[in-house]
Every structure is written in structure tokens, then in C-alpha cells.
Design a protein around this motif. Sequence first.
Motif, PDB file in Angstrom:
ATOM      1  N   LEU A   5      -5.873   9.567   1.805  1.00  0.00           N
ATOM      2  CA  LEU A   5      -5.969   9.156   0.407  1.00  0.00           C
ATOM      3  C   LEU A   5      -5.157  10.136  -0.437  1.00  0.00           C
ATOM      4  N   PRO A   6      -4.387   9.645  -1.426  1.00  0.00           N
ATOM      5  CA  PRO A   6      -3.741  10.576  -2.350  1.00  0.00           C
ATOM      6  C   PRO A   6      -4.798  11.456  -3.007  1.00  0.00           C
ATOM      7  N   THR A   7      -4.549  12.745  -3.099  1.00  0.00           N
ATOM      8  CA  THR A   7      -5.538  13.697  -3.606  1.00  0.00           C
ATOM      9  C   THR A   7      -6.066  13.306  -4.976  1.00  0.00           C
ATOM     10  N   THR A   8      -5.152  12.987  -5.885  1.00  0.00           N
ATOM     11  CA  THR A   8      -5.568  12.662  -7.253  1.00  0.00           C
ATOM     12  C   THR A   8      -6.347  11.359  -7.301  1.00  0.00           C
ATOM     13  N   LEU A   9      -5.949  10.362  -6.514  1.00  0.00           N
ATOM     14  CA  LEU A   9      -6.686   9.096  -6.474  1.00  0.00           C
ATOM     15  C   LEU A   9      -8.118   9.332  -5.996  1.00  0.00           C
ATOM     16  N   ALA A  10      -8.283  10.094  -4.910  1.00  0.00           N
ATOM     17  CA  ALA A  10      -9.610  10.358  -4.356  1.00  0.00           C
ATOM     18  C   ALA A  10     -10.499  11.067  -5.380  1.00  0.00           C
ATOM     19  N   LEU A  28       0.829  -1.208   0.000  1.00  0.00           N
ATOM     20  CA  LEU A  28       0.000   0.000   0.000  1.00  0.00           C
ATOM     21  C   LEU A  28       0.863   1.257   0.000  1.00  0.00           C
ATOM     22  N   ASP A  29       1.959   1.245   0.759  1.00  0.00           N
ATOM     23  CA  ASP A  29       2.857   2.402   0.780  1.00  0.00           C
ATOM     24  C   ASP A  29       3.448   2.646  -0.608  1.00  0.00           C
ATOM     25  N   GLU A  30       3.814   1.565  -1.299  1.00  0.00           N
ATOM     26  CA  GLU A  30       4.356   1.695  -2.645  1.00  0.00           C
ATOM     27  C   GLU A  30       3.287   2.219  -3.611  1.00  0.00           C
ATOM     28  N   PHE A  31       2.054   1.790  -3.415  1.00  0.00           N
ATOM     29  CA  PHE A  31       0.957   2.247  -4.267  1.00  0.00           C
ATOM     30  C   PHE A  31       0.728   3.753  -4.081  1.00  0.00           C
ATOM     31  N   TYR A  32       0.793   4.215  -2.843  1.00  0.00           N
ATOM     32  CA  TYR A  32       0.640   5.650  -2.584  1.00  0.00           C
ATOM     33  C   TYR A  32       1.799   6.425  -3.224  1.00  0.00           C
ATOM     34  N   ALA A  33       2.986   5.872  -3.119  1.00  0.00           N
ATOM     35  CA  ALA A  33       4.151   6.528  -3.730  1.00  0.00           C
ATOM     36  C   ALA A  33       3.997   6.587  -5.247  1.00  0.00           C
ATOM     37  N   LEU A  34       3.422   5.537  -5.830  1.00  0.00           N
ATOM     38  CA  LEU A  34       3.198   5.508  -7.277  1.00  0.00           C
ATOM     39  C   LEU A  34       2.228   6.609  -7.696  1.00  0.00           C
ATOM     40  N   TRP A  35       1.170   6.807  -6.937  1.00  0.00           N
ATOM     41  CA  TRP A  35       0.217   7.870  -7.248  1.00  0.00           C
ATOM     42  C   TRP A  35       0.859   9.249  -7.120  1.00  0.00           C
ATOM     43  N   GLU A  36       1.673   9.432  -6.100  1.00  0.00           N
ATOM     44  CA  GLU A  36       2.358  10.723  -5.925  1.00  0.00           C
ATOM     45  C   GLU A  36       3.303  10.987  -7.084  1.00  0.00           C
ATOM     46  N   SER A  37       3.995   9.940  -7.531  1.00  0.00           N
ATOM     47  CA  SER A  37       4.900  10.082  -8.665  1.00  0.00           C
ATOM     48  C   SER A  37       4.133  10.378  -9.944  1.00  0.00           C
ATOM     49  N   PHE A  38       3.044   9.670 -10.146  1.00  0.00           N
ATOM     50  CA  PHE A  38       2.174   9.870 -11.311  1.00  0.00           C
ATOM     51  C   PHE A  38       1.725  11.328 -11.374  1.00  0.00           C
ATOM     52  N   ASP A  39       1.269  11.838 -10.255  1.00  0.00           N
ATOM     53  CA  ASP A  39       0.797  13.223 -10.160  1.00  0.00           C
ATOM     54  C   ASP A  39       1.920  14.203 -10.494  1.00  0.00           C
ATOM     55  N   ALA A  40       3.111  13.942  -9.930  1.00  0.00           N
ATOM     56  CA  ALA A  40       4.244  14.846 -10.141  1.00  0.00           C
ATOM     57  C   ALA A  40       4.699  14.847 -11.602  1.00  0.00           C
ATOM     58  N   GLU A  41       4.748  13.674 -12.223  1.00  0.00           N
ATOM     59  CA  GLU A  41       5.193  13.574 -13.615  1.00  0.00           C
ATOM     60  C   GLU A  41       4.171  14.191 -14.575  1.00  0.00           C
ATOM     61  N   PRO A  52      -3.004  19.988 -12.980  1.00  0.00           N
ATOM     62  CA  PRO A  52      -3.916  20.162 -11.843  1.00  0.00           C
ATOM     63  C   PRO A  52      -5.300  19.543 -12.071  1.00  0.00           C
ATOM     64  N   THR A  53      -5.604  19.200 -13.331  1.00  0.00           N
ATOM     65  CA  THR A  53      -6.894  18.562 -13.631  1.00  0.00           C
ATOM     66  C   THR A  53      -6.702  17.100 -14.046  1.00  0.00           C
ATOM     67  N   LEU A  54      -5.616  16.497 -13.585  1.00  0.00           N
ATOM     68  CA  LEU A  54      -5.321  15.108 -13.935  1.00  0.00           C
ATOM     69  C   LEU A  54      -6.492  14.185 -13.596  1.00  0.00           C
ATOM     70  N   ALA A  55      -7.097  14.369 -12.431  1.00  0.00           N
ATOM     71  CA  ALA A  55      -8.188  13.487 -12.006  1.00  0.00           C
ATOM     72  C   ALA A  55      -9.388  13.570 -12.944  1.00  0.00           C
ATOM     73  N   LEU A  56      -9.644  14.739 -13.516  1.00  0.00           N
ATOM     74  CA  LEU A  56     -10.745  14.860 -14.471  1.00  0.00           C
ATOM     75  C   LEU A  56     -10.474  14.026 -15.722  1.00  0.00           C
ATOM     76  N   LYS A  57      -9.231  14.012 -16.155  1.00  0.00           N
ATOM     77  CA  LYS A  57      -8.868  13.230 -17.341  1.00  0.00           C
ATOM     78  C   LYS A  57      -8.939  11.736 -17.039  1.00  0.00           C
ATOM     79  N   LEU A  58      -8.369  11.342 -15.900  1.00  0.00           N
ATOM     80  CA  LEU A  58      -8.339   9.922 -15.546  1.00  0.00           C
ATOM     81  C   LEU A  58      -9.738   9.364 -15.314  1.00  0.00           C
ATOM     82  N   GLY A  59     -10.575  10.133 -14.627  1.00  0.00           N
ATOM     83  CA  GLY A  59     -11.908   9.650 -14.295  1.00  0.00           C
ATOM     84  C   GLY A  59     -12.808   9.463 -15.491  1.00  0.00           C
TER      85      GLY A  59
END
Length: 336
Positions: A135-140, A50-63, A67-74
Motif C-alpha cells: 500500500l502507498p504509505t500516505t494512502l494507508a 491500479l498501477d496508475e492509481f499507485y503512481a498517482l498517490w506517489e506523485s501526490f506525496d512528492a508534490e 510528512p504529515t500529509l495523511a493527517l491533513k487528508l484524513g
Amino acid sequence: MQRSSDHPTVHVGKVWRLMLADLGLNAVAVLRRAGLPSGLLDGDGSRITLDEFYALWESFDAEAQSPTLALKLGQIEASEFFDPAFFAAMCAPNMTVAGQRLGEFKRLVGAFSLDVEVMSTATRFTYRCKYRPDLPTTLAATEIVFLVNLLRRATRWRVVPKAVFLPSTLQETSAFEDWFGSGISYGDAASFSLDPIDAMRPFLTQDNQMWQSFEPGLRRRMEDAREDLSTRARIENTLLELLPSGRTQIDDVASELAVSRRSLQRRLSEEGTTWLDVLNSARMRLAQHYLKNTTLSAAEVRFLLGFEDPNSFFRAFRRWTDATPEAWREAQRMRA
């Protein structure tokens, strides 16, 4: 890379490859930033902590630097992932049933849950992690956008939620509010509420025959995923759900897991542990969660954990932490 442990894991693979490709991101760069192996997403994918999964989301967001990444993903076409859970939801008669189907799948398979609460004035859908309060902001935001988008696609109607809650502030709140058609508030969990009429609005995609064809595969996926955890972990996870409702006996857990009491005890013995060890571990985790993340008194926490005698709870908590519940809670506040 398969992992089996007492800690929850999350599968990453095809869906992540598609998401990264759709957004034009370099998978190796995202994985490297998260401190994960470059071949993690290859083939059938891998299970990560789970810690690695959270780190993956943080990295995804950073790369992504969007700021509207979640709108695209959803709004990415989920049917391309051929996800049985998604099709099971789309085949449902309405959003209430769709949410319940997705919730059952998430509850049994992953580290996250989707709870559907039907009330007289609204139906609330709440997404949370079962093992961490954050929860990672973008995941939520992605999950809430995905669910509302699913509702709109299935009904062919621009349903506007009565309320939307997210656990942390978005950079482009106005863009999300425009898309939802309603304001966003910030609280402890990710959720949205629907008018009862919208929650029961008929899905034009309802297909009972297709649901019957997907259901067996979905059930198998649930069972396969549950086998990744040890018996101890499965029992402890079940206890985390049962304890607040006063179900603290081994027979309660055996019934929930559809095994006999004797089988449960035998499997625990084979793993070198006992029912009492697992019960104490689950109680400790819940006690610490309640004291750290809620305003419940020690007496209320004791009641929720099934301790009839106040002194028994205080002795147990001191054994777990070398501190009283009040002292432990204050120490957590000082660290925050």
C-alpha cells in the motif's frame, strides 16, 4: 476515459479535485509527474488501472512535500464530497456497524477492502488492497486517520485506539502518535484496534431514516461499479475470497454473485473462456501470493486452494510457472 478490462480499476475525479484544491496543489503537475493525462480529473472523472492509481498517490506525496500529509487528508471534511458511503457510515449506530457498511461498499466496488474483526478483547479494522500486498504509505495512513476521525466526530469523543499498525515507516511518526494518542507499530497491513466499549460507543449522528434514504443509492453504485469488470474478472475476484474457505465450486460463485450456474457459464462462453480457466487463474494468483508473502508451506497452500491431491497441485504449479512451489518461492526471495 473509460476502461473495461480484466484488471481492477479505480475511479478518480471530484474527490481528487477537492483534495488537491484544499492543499493548494497544481493538479496538472501532480498528474504529469504520475505520467497521466492532464484532463484525467475533469468532469465525472476517469477510471485508471491500479498501477496508475499507485503512481498517482506517489506523485501526490512528492508534490505535497509534507510528512504529515495523511493527517491533513484524513481530516478533510468528507461531507463536502457527498459520498453516500461516508453518510451511510455516519448514520450507523456505532463504529462496528459503520466499518461493516464501509467494508461492504469497498469490497464490492473498489480494489481495496476494509475488514472488521470482532474479538473478545478488541475490534480490529484492517485496510488492504485486494490485488497487491503493498500500500502507498500516505494512502494507508490517510485511511486509518480518516476512520479514527470519523469515529471521533460521530461519537464526539476523543477515542484512542488500542493499537495502530501501518505497512511502512512514516517520516513524522511522533506527530501521528500524538494525534492517535497511542503508539504506531509497523507490519504487513494498515489497521487499528479498539477497545470493545469504544467499538460499540453510540454514534450521536445515528439516523436510521437517513440511512434508508442513502441505502438504495449506495446499492446502485455498488452494482454500477461491478459492471465495469468482465464476468471473468468478477468470478476470479469472488474466487479469491472464497477459495481459502474451501468454496471452490461454480455453484458457490453463482450464489455469491446472485446468478444461476447456467447464466454464469453462458457469460463465460460469450467472453471466450471457461469456468476451469478462471478457477486455475484464481488458484495461480493465490498460490503465488501465499508463497511470496507468507511462510505457509506448499502443503498448506495446496489445502487453502482446494487441491485434494498433492500431486495435482504440484503439477498445476509447474504448469503455471515452470517451477516447483519451493523453487519459485526461493527465486522470489532472491529478487527481493
